[in-house]
Design a protein around this motif. Sequence first.
Motif, PDB file in Angstrom:
ATOM      1  N   THR A 136       0.841  -1.206   0.000  1.00 28.45           N
ATOM      2  CA  THR A 136       0.000   0.000   0.000  1.00 28.45           C
ATOM      3  C   THR A 136       0.871   1.249   0.000  1.00 28.45           C
ATOM      4  N   PRO A 190       3.491   2.101  -2.615  1.00 28.69           N
ATOM      5  CA  PRO A 190       4.278   1.797  -3.816  1.00 28.69           C
ATOM      6  C   PRO A 190       5.460   2.734  -4.050  1.00 28.69           C
ATOM      7  N   ASP A 232       0.228  -2.331  -6.567  1.00 22.82           N
ATOM      8  CA  ASP A 232      -0.314  -1.284  -5.700  1.00 22.82           C
ATOM      9  C   ASP A 232      -1.692  -1.704  -5.191  1.00 22.82           C
ATOM     10  N   THR A 256      -3.604   0.148  -3.247  1.00 17.45           N
ATOM     11  CA  THR A 256      -4.413   1.301  -2.838  1.00 17.45           C
ATOM     12  C   THR A 256      -5.457   1.607  -3.883  1.00 17.45           C
TER      13      THR A 256
END
Length: 125
Positions: free
Chosen positions: A109, A111, A123, A125
Amino acid sequence: MSESVHIVLDETAMAAAGSGNVLASRLIHRAHAEPGWFLYAPACALVEAERSRPGTAEHLAAMPGIIVLDLDLPAALAIAPHETWAAAHAEHTAQPTPDRPDGAIVATTAPKRWESHPVRVLDLT
């Protein structure tokens, strides 16, 4: 025959999995349900995830689709010079091996922290 997928959870991904991150949950489900999907939890990253979110280590270690990787001698020698062992153990785990000739992808979360490292990033998120 499809190719295998190898994914390493860094400590941020582990903490996210414990807090209901949908993408992390999907990775865990795939690793459990689909042949050829492998999800790794390096022990040093697991410790750091536990520190930031108590209960994470026990929760992840109990999941059948997650492979907890011990800190063996080659890993210890590779990560010892680094400032944080959690990220270093994840990076070491992502490197190519005979079992993973193309290496593994680091799920995170955070990157941006991986931009200067020689790893592929997923990633969350």
